[in-house]
Design a protein around this motif. Structure first.
Motif, short mmCIF file in Angstrom:
data_model
loop_
_atom_site.label_atom_id
_atom_site.label_comp_id
_atom_site.label_asym_id
_atom_site.label_seq_id
_atom_site.Cartn_x
_atom_site.Cartn_y
_atom_site.Cartn_z
N THR A 143 2.64 5.57 -8.15
CA THR A 143 1.24 5.25 -8.49
C THR A 143 1.12 4.15 -9.53
N ALA A 163 0.83 -1.20 0.00
CA ALA A 163 0.00 0.00 0.00
C ALA A 163 0.87 1.25 0.00
N ALA A 216 2.91 7.51 4.02
CA ALA A 216 3.47 6.20 3.67
C ALA A 216 4.98 6.19 3.84
N ARG A 235 2.45 1.75 -3.50
CA ARG A 235 1.52 2.23 -4.54
C ARG A 235 1.24 3.73 -4.39
N LEU A 236 1.33 4.25 -3.15
CA LEU A 236 1.15 5.69 -2.96
C LEU A 236 2.40 6.46 -3.38
N ASP A 286 -1.68 9.67 2.57
CA ASP A 286 -1.07 10.02 1.29
C ASP A 286 0.33 9.44 1.24
N HIS A 287 1.07 9.78 0.17
CA HIS A 287 2.41 9.21 0.03
C HIS A 287 3.35 9.73 1.10
#
Length: 942
Positions: free
Chosen positions: A640, A633, A665, A636-637, A661-662
């Protein structure tokens, strides 16, 4: 090297032409040049195993003939015949599971003998035994017969090893010159120093030594002329002045400094900004007693001689070695103004853990001494040499905790007798005492009075005084072992209404102990104390305690504990709280817990005894699923477009952290990085190869964004092996490709090409066009990084064609940008702009934020080279906004540099300098090599 000296059966020389002598002193005929080069490669890394693919790559540098593998086998066969010793049945070159390895007798290779003599000399120097040091250094230098590997092409591994050896020789010549200056032999030094300078005129230290020698010989005018010569040479060739210390030496000579004519001190080297490390853990709370041992450490480490030396604190497990070392260290901080280093060597961890190799430890210590990650040398020998150099003139305290043996410690000893070293170990380490001059401090059990003081400090004087007999029995039942006393006291303090006699009675009837910590005295067996704490737990907490021992690392988040248990986080929290109250867990920060290694070892024993193998495997899978799902997860942030190949079916009830959000992360990854890397090792160790492969795929964007290239390389090397075991060529190709990325960022271009060829071979076998395209893009990147943009073009075109044919829009955009950048570098600006604009259109369509940033940067570069500066600036500004949003600091810094260049081109010097300074701050923080170049540019515009 003297081939007639000593009884060795065969002697090898690389400090000059590659030569081999028989036991009779005869020089052997080694065969044709390629055969000699093969032998040189094997000798460059003694006892290392080389695969045929690696040997082919080194021998032919990426352009092997079709018969290359067969040729290697022929060379090996011929060399075995040449190198066979009379009466020895085994060949000198052995074949093992991974490749070929040259077996050497001790001291049979002159480069190894050189290293050994050098280390002996530095050891003598640390003890101020100047004559012994000089003899060792001169014996080491006498082994040289010319340039290392003379007559062989300087490529690949031979190039790096040759450079390392020549650097070591130059440093040693300078040390010898210093010793001669100290001995007053300045007249004898003058001509050798001139010869040394002629061979390497940009090393400043020999110039300073020559100036000192001339000044002491009464040749003041010649010393001043020498400085003027150096000044001209540096100014003409590199555009800089001599360093401040040489300038100061020049001033002293001008002033006819009388101290200079008699002082034995060497001219100081150019000072560099220093980081002062403060790595010590917190001091032990409520430390009592040990006054004699503390005084002994003070005597040994802070004597009147100015030399600190090494002390080995030895004793049984749990006796308080680390507590003693930390207490003394914190009390003595002011004696070590250059800082403190600390590392747990893990010599006596749990059964599933291995002691930390010194090669891993030294790499973790170098950043604390100011070395940027990308500046760490690739070779372990160079890492150790750099560590010794950085510690050579400092007064540091180094605490090496939990050592397994002398060999684990010896490479980590600093390069200065002014540094203090405390080693803690359950072994006495007689080799360190006998060979390295260490002092032993044997830590016995505390006295009864000290044990009572420890208990009273934790229980309170009133409670202890009310039950003196029970206190005495607790001391007896715990055998005065400090760790056992502390656990008992903590448990008693947590149950203030319990009679102390009840606790003593429980200890009396409990049996057992931790096998890993057992001693000859059964009373010191910790299992009694730990089992007593465990048996008072509720069923849920006891079960969780056992399962936590299966977690890959000692610290665990509440979410990971919930996944491990297969329960929602709110249901597992009461059990975590109970374990914390019982001091079987410590909540080191909100919702993050730490379990001591000894307690984890006890938990492992319990789960082996009480839980089935199937249940234990299910727990391991749940926790691996948790981290794999969470890392996926986060990845992917951050990227993308990221996705793994054939994602695993993960446990449905794995609790997951929530990422807004990223940025959140990346913050999570910063905290969990060490645990995630441990999870990869744990997956392989327990047969979860599929998880190991997917961890590697998932961690790539996260490690890349954080510029953690060493860790990325280690993870991908594991993935290559795991994918090979699973017969999964697609996963193996991806692991080779991402391993190449790590090598590329570390500027190991040949290694990167080697892995990219492996990746391409597997993608070709699979007919995987997107995989082929991405590999071509990486190859283009390699050539561009080496300064060959024209050689990158065919790979960019191949990537574009393959992406078009597979309808891979992101890949097509990346290929277009790669071609645009390459054409811009070749000053074909119209084509560059056309390719970049096509790339932008595709990237906006597929919402590739980072790819769009790269392309705006490429467009800015093309317009800048074209001379359209306002458009270039606008493009760079667009790229900066995207890089900032993605938190890509490296990309942002590189664009800031180019934006500064654009402003400089139109005469806006103030703006360009401001932009370069901002870029330098980022690049210096992440250890980027361009920081040095940018610093020099900034200095020129001050």
């Amino acid at each position: 090297m003297d081939p007639a000296a000593g009884p060795l059966a065969m002697r090898y020389g690389v400090l000059g032409p590659v030569e081999v002598w028989s036991s009779a002193g005869e020089r052997l005929a080694l065969g044709p040049p390629m055969q000699v080069r093969l032998l040189a490669i094997l000798l460059s890394q003694p006892d290392a195993s080389w695969s045929i693919d690696q040997l082919v790559d080194e021998l032919w540098q990426g352009r092997p003939p079709k018969t290359a593998a067969g040729n290697v086998k022929t060379y090996v066969w011929a060399l075995r015949r040449v190198l066979r010793s009379p009466g020895v049945s085994d060949p000198a070159i052995l074949a093992d599971a991974t490749g070929y390895r040259l077996v050497l007798d001790a001291q049979a290779l002159d480069s190894l003998a050189f290293d050994d003599l050098t280390q002996r000399g530095y050891h003598a120097l640390r003890q101020d035994l100047w004559s012994d040091a000089l003899r060792a250094f001169e014996a080491a230098l006498a082994l040289w017969r010319g340039e290392p590997f003379a007559g062989l092409p300087g490529r690949g591994v031979l190039l790096s090893v040759r450079a390392r050896l020549e650097q070591q020789r130059s440093s040693l010549l300078e040390e010898v010159a210093d010793l001669h200056l100290r001995a007053g032999r300045h007249n004898e030094l003058i001509e050798p120093l001139r010869t040394q300078i002629d061979g390497d005129p940009l090393r400043e230290r020999p110039w300073g030594q020559l100036m000192v020698a001339l000044a002491r010989a009464g040749r003041r005018a010649d010393a001043l002329a020498t400085y003027r010569q150096l000044h001209r040479q540096l100014s003409d060739e590199v555009g800089v002045e001599p360093g401040p210390d040489l300038q100061q030496l020049h001033t002293r000579i001008l002033r006819s400094d009388r101290e200079l004519s008699t002082s034995g001190a060497r001219p100081p080297e150019k000072p560099t900004p220093r980081i002062v490390p403060r790595q010590l853990p917190a001091p032990p709370a409520l430390f009592t007693g040990r006054t004699h041992e503390l005084a002994r450490l003070t005597t040994l480490l802070l004597g009147d001689s100015g030399r600190a030396g090494t002390v080995v604190v030895t004793g049984t497990g749990g006796v308080g070695k680390t507590w003693l070392a930390l207490r003394w260290a914190h009390d003595s901080l002011h004696h070590f103004p250059d800082g403190q280093l600390h590392v747990d060597l893990g010599g006596f961890g749990t059964a599933t853990q291995e002691a930390a190799p010194s090669t891993v430890v030294v790499r973790s210590l170098l950043p604390a001494l100011g070395v940027k990650p990308l500046e760490i040398p690739a070779e372990p020998a160079a890492q150790f040499a750099l560590y010794r150099s950085l510690t050579a003139d400092r007064r540091l305290l180094v605490l090496l905790d939990n050592a397994r043996d002398a060999e684990q410690v010896r490479p980590l000893l600093p390069g200065s007798a002014r540094c203090g070293v405390i080693v803690t170990s359950r072994h006495t380490l007689p080799g360190l005492v006998a060979a390295d001059g260490a002092h032993a401090v044997a830590l016995d059990l505390p006295s009864t009075a000290e044990a009572r003081q420890l208990l009273v400090s934790r229980l309170g004087a009133q409670r202890a005084a009310a039950q003196p007999a029970a206190v005495d029995e607790l001391i007896s039942r715990t055998a005065r072992l400090p760790l056992a006393l502390s656990i008992v006291a903590a448990r008693a303090a947590a149950r203030p209404t319990f009679p102390l006699q009840a606790i003593a009675d429980d200890l009396a009837v409990s049996r057992g102990g931790l096998a890993a910590l057992a001693t000859d005295d059964a009373a010191t067996d910790l299992r009694t104390v730990l089992s007593w704490s465990y048996r008072l737990l509720s069923a849920d907490a006891a079960w969780l305690f056992r399962q936590l021992s299966l977690h890959p690392a000692g610290d665990v988040s509440a979410a990971a504990a919930a996944s491990l248990a297969g329960s929602p986080a709110h249901l597992i929290r009461p059990a975590l709280d109970e374990l914390t109250r019982a001091n079987l867990l410590a909540e080191q920060s909100p919702n993050r817990f730490r379990c001591h290694d000894l307690l984890r070892a006890y938990g492992e024993e319990l789960t082996d005894a009480h839980d089935s193998a199937a249940d234990r495997r299910a727990v391991r899978k749940r926790v691996l699923d948790h981290y794999l799902c969470a890392a996926g997860a986060a990845a992917r942030l951050v990227d993308t477009g990221h996705q793994t190949i054939d994602p695993l079916p993960l446990t449905a009830d794995a609790a997951q952290p929530a990422f807004a959000d990223h940025r959140s992360a990346l913050a999570w990854f910063t905290i969990e990085q060490r645990v995630l890397l441990a999870a990869v090792d744990d997956a392989v160790a327990h047969g979860f190869d599929a998880h190991a492969v997917q961890f590697a795929q998932t961690l790539t964007p996260l490690l890349s964004r954080m510029s953690q290239w060493h860790d990325l390389g280690a993870v991908q090397a594991i993935a290559v092996a795991a994918a090979r075991r699973r017969a999964d060529p697609r996963a193996e190709a991806l692991a080779h490709r991402d391993l190449a990325l790590a090598h590329l960022q570390l500027r190991r271009y040949e290694a990167a090409r080697h892995h990219l060829r492996n990746a391409m071979a597997r993608y070709d076998q699979l007919g995987d066009r997107p995989g082929q395209a991405s590999t071509h893009l990486y190859l283009a990147w390699v050539y561009d990084s080496e300064g060959n943009p024209r050689e990158s073009l065919p790979h960019g075109r191949s990537a574009l064609a393959l992406s078009n044919s597979s309808d891979d829009r992101r890949g097509e955009a990346a290929a277009l940008n790669t071609l645009g950048w390459s054409y811009a570098r070749l000053d074909e600006h119209a084509r560059a702009i056309d390719y970049c604009e096509r790339a932008l259109a595709l990237q906006e369509e597929v919402e590739d934020r980072l790819g769009t940033a790269h392309t705006w940067d490429s467009l800015g570069f093309a317009y800048h080279r074209l001379g359209v500066h306002p458009t270039a600036v606008a493009c760079y500004r667009r790229a900066l906004l995207l890089y900032s949003d993605a938190e890509d600091q490296c990309g942002r810094a590189e664009t800031l540099v180019r934006l500064g260049d654009a402003h400089q081109a139109v005469g806006d010097h103030d703006t360009s300098t401001e932009l370069w300074r901002e870029a330098w701050t980022i690049l210096d923080r992440i250890g980027h090599p361009e920081a040095v170049e940018l610093s020099e540019r900034l200095a020129a515009y001050r």
